[in-house]
Write an enzyme that holds these catalytic residues in place. Structure first.
Site, PDB file in Angstrom:
ATOM      1  N   HIS A  67       0.839  -1.195   0.000  1.00 57.61           N
ATOM      2  CA  HIS A  67       0.000   0.000   0.000  1.00 57.61           C
ATOM      3  C   HIS A  67       0.872   1.242   0.000  1.00 57.61           C
ATOM      4  O   HIS A  67       2.036   1.206   0.406  1.00 57.61           O
ATOM      5  CB  HIS A  67      -0.925   0.020   1.226  1.00 57.61           C
ATOM      6  CG  HIS A  67      -0.191  -0.018   2.531  1.00 57.61           C
ATOM      7  ND1 HIS A  67       0.270  -1.191   3.085  1.00 57.61           N
ATOM      8  CD2 HIS A  67       0.169   0.964   3.401  1.00 57.61           C
ATOM      9  CE1 HIS A  67       0.867  -0.935   4.230  1.00 57.61           C
ATOM     10  NE2 HIS A  67       0.828   0.374   4.445  1.00 57.61           N
ATOM     11  N   CYS A 188       2.109   3.775  11.886  1.00 54.40           N
ATOM     12  CA  CYS A 188       3.073   3.301  10.891  1.00 54.40           C
ATOM     13  C   CYS A 188       3.368   4.451   9.933  1.00 54.40           C
ATOM     14  O   CYS A 188       2.689   5.476   9.966  1.00 54.40           O
ATOM     15  CB  CYS A 188       2.547   2.079  10.136  1.00 54.40           C
ATOM     16  SG  CYS A 188       1.152   2.403   9.048  1.00 54.40           S
TER      17      CYS A 188
END
Length: 673
Positions: A67, A188
């Site tokens: 992603h 993240c």
């Protein structure tokens, strides 16, 4: 989510078209391109690869979630692929058979990112993933992911005439002890997937362990701070993050476990047990040194050498944008107005709209202002890496002092480390609860800035300034054998770890010298950039000349390596080094040493810190510079072909053994590099 994934974005036979994570991402991305969701396939895949380089996206349970956020994405999109053979995304338990490619625009709004985060949570549900493995059509898979599967039929109600069983009153439960309470923060780098997966994983483990756990997800869609009362009532804290925790001081004084975000996804029960153990032993974050995001995150057992490298890289990473912007603006000013542009008066006093020299002076002066931030930003973010946000003020103050006393780049390094150390020392002092509120705003900035200023002005500033002056004079006087030896050393450093710490040390050394404006510094910058271009160019040349020595994936990577090398992106050679480090890295180092030596011998100069062949007009002795790069590229390519040719040849086939080996281990070696 129905508009984000459709049947056209589902491939239930991904293994027929892809046998590696790169090929899988390309296959799914092509479906996005066909629907107009992605405008530039290669540009988008480069962004996906950059995200993969930060951290593997494979998860336990056979899931891969490549992603990224990218300027090449027109709207948030999700593509799904299923591979019966499995594709390695770096998960500890093996290949992934469920692959989700998540594409978000660079400026994705909160609503869309919230939907993507809900998908990340669904992936932690075993029933959901098993249903995806069992679905027979692309339409069914898309509907399942979008949450549109038909509802389960409800059992008919019992007729009123039927006798109802009389429930026996349950015995009054005995009061139980209050459950252990944990607050957690997950985050993240992109804030799309791992942030929410770690949160879901921790919450599930908490329910299984009988623990109350409240998670604050600091993701791309923003975050809601935990209620201060919830934090105050907590018995322990878990940080599962790969970027700094925002407002970390809220959690001070409690037993704390600080790990990377993947640990939160893969081993939540262990983290809960660890924080419970710390609470039972009475260990708190204030009992020892308060762990900073860089100091505590990462693998257990990291030494101070590793932490020091991370602190320095923190400063360098924030400094590089100033370097690129300021350096290129200065170089453009020189290119348009000539080398006398630095003598032009301020554009505030003299600017003619139709005069090219005035525009050149404008670019040069803007670039010069940007360059003045290099040392303060370097020092400030080294301190930030060590002590989080409280380190910023003394770090910037120390960096500005280094600039004022002409201590330069070395002074900035020292100021940043001192500022971080001072703040960390202050944070170790136990403070009464009523005073904690003013610590980060008043007390820490005041005391740390005063201490750093005292040390920089009166203790270490003058020796560092003299050392910086001596280094500048030495660089300016380099000639002959000395210059060539330095070129060899810089070339070896640039090519040893292909964008890793040693590469960054050489690059930072060169960039730091640009601020001095000496001819020797410009020669060093030229040698560093030339050597850094060699590895990817050499691999591209080798795959073109002797393609049979390379796997199919490597030959494809070789095509991209031409552009990466020409753009001074040394990391373009990492896939080759990951597959065959013992042959590729020595070959790259040999070519880099040749190029660095020739660039210094030819007296090539460069005033721009980046740009590759696109800044050739700004290079002194440009023809000889290109000749140095070509020579190093030929040496590296020739050596790697020779070394690969000496090994036992393996027959080519539809699925060579080499493909399986390299593609299975490529990511782990690349991340290590």
């Amino acid at each position: 989510m129905s508009h984000m994934i459709t049947a056209e974005l589902v491939d239930l036979h991904l293994d027929l078209a892809a046998d590696s994570k790169e090929a899988a991402a390309r296959t799914l991305a092509e479906r996005m391109v066909a629907l107009g969701r992605v405008t530039d396939l290669d540009g988008f895949l480069a962004d996906v690869a950059a995200r993969e380089a930060q951290m593997p996206t494979g998860l336990d349970g056979g899931i891969g979630i490549p992603h990224c956020r990218s300027a090449h994405v027109t709207e948030p999109t999700l593509a799904f692929g299923r591979s019966d053979a499995g594709i390695d995304f770096g998960a500890p338990d093996g290949p992934a058979d469920l692959i989700f490619l998540i594409a978000a625009p660079a400026g994705a709004d909160d609503a869309h990112l919230s939907i993507l985060s809900s998908l990340a949570r669904q992936l932690m549900d075993a029933e959901f993933t098993e249903a995806l493995r069992a679905t027979a059509t692309a339409g069914e898979a898309a509907a399942l992911i979008a949450g549109e599967e038909p509802a389960e039929p409800q059992a008919p109600e019992a007729p009123e005439s039927e006798p109802q069983a009389v429930a026996t009153p349950a015995p009054e439960p005995r009061p139980e002890a209050r459950p252990f309470r944990i607050v957690a923060v997950t985050s993240c780098p992109t804030g799309i997937a791992h942030t929410y997966m770690a949160a879901e994983s921790l919450e599930r483990a908490g329910r299984a362990e009988g623990v109350e756990i409240a998670v604050e997800t600091q993701g791309s869609s923003g975050f809601t701070r935990l209620d201060p009362a919830v934090i105050a009532a907590a018995d322990g804290v878990i940080f599962a993050h790969d970027v700094p925790v925002r407002d970390k001081e809220r959690f001070a004084g409690k037993p704390t476990v600080d790990v990377g975000v993947k640990a939160g996804v893969n081993r939540p029960a262990e983290l809960i047990a660890e924080v419970r153990g710390k609470a039972e032993r009475g260990e708190t974050a204030e009992a020892g040194a308060k762990p900073s995001p860089v100091e505590a995150a990462g693998e257990p057992g990291e030494g101070y050498g590793t932490k020091l490298r991370k602190w320095l890289m923190s400063g360098v990473s924030y400094m590089v944008p100033f370097v690129a912007a300021g350096g290129l603006l200065i170089a453009l000013g020189f290119a348009i107005g000539g080398y006398k542009v630095n003598e032009a008066p301020s554009v505030m006093d003299h600017f003619l709209w139709t005069d090219a020299t005035s525009w050149a002076a404008l670019l040069f002066q803007i670039g010069g202002i940007a360059f003045k931030f290099l040392v303060p930003v370097l020092a400030g973010y080294i301190a930030y890496g060590m002590a989080d946000r409280p380190g910023l003020v003394p770090g910037f103050v120390g960096g500005a002092i280094a600039l004022d006393i002409k201590a330069g780049f070395l002074g900035g390094l020292a100021a940043g480390l001192i500022a971080g150390a001072v703040v960390m020392a202050i944070q170790k002092v136990k403070i009464p609860a009523p005073l904690r509120g003013i610590m980060p705003v008043v007390v820490i900035p005041l005391i740390s800035s005063a201490v750093v200023g005292f040390l920089m002005f009166l203790v270490i500033g003058e020796p560092i300034s003299k050392l910086q002056s001596a280094l500048t004079s030495w660089l300016g006087g380099l000639s002959g054998a000395n210059a060539i030896v330095l070129g060899v050393i810089l070339g070896l450093m640039m090519c040893f770890d292909l964008g890793g710490p040693l590469n960054k040390v050489a690059y930072t050394f060169a960039v730091g010298g640009l601020a001095d404006g000496s001819d020797g510094s410009f020669k060093v910058m030229a040698a560093v950039m030339a050597a850094g271009m060699v590895p990817p160019l050499a691999m591209a040349l080798a795959t073109t000349v002797r393609g049979r020595l390379f796997t199919r994936t490597e030959r494809e990577n070789g095509k991209a390596a031409w552009v990466l090398g020409a753009s001074f992106i040394t990391e373009g050679a990492i896939p080759f080094a990951a597959a065959d480090p013992l042959r590729v890295i020595p070959s790259a180092m040999a070519g880099g040493a040749v190029t660095g030596a020739l660039s210094m011998a030819f007296g090539c100069t460069l005033q721009a810190p980046h740009g590759g062949i696109f800044v050739v007009p700004l290079i002194g002795n440009a023809f000889l510079y290109l000749l140095a790069i070509a020579a190093g590229t030929a040496v590296s390519a020739g050596l790697v072909i020779l070394l690969k040719g000496l090994r036992k040849q393996q027959p080519e086939g539809p699925a060579p053994v080499l493909d399986e080996e390299t593609e299975g281990n490529e990511e782990k070696v690349a991340v290590a590099a």
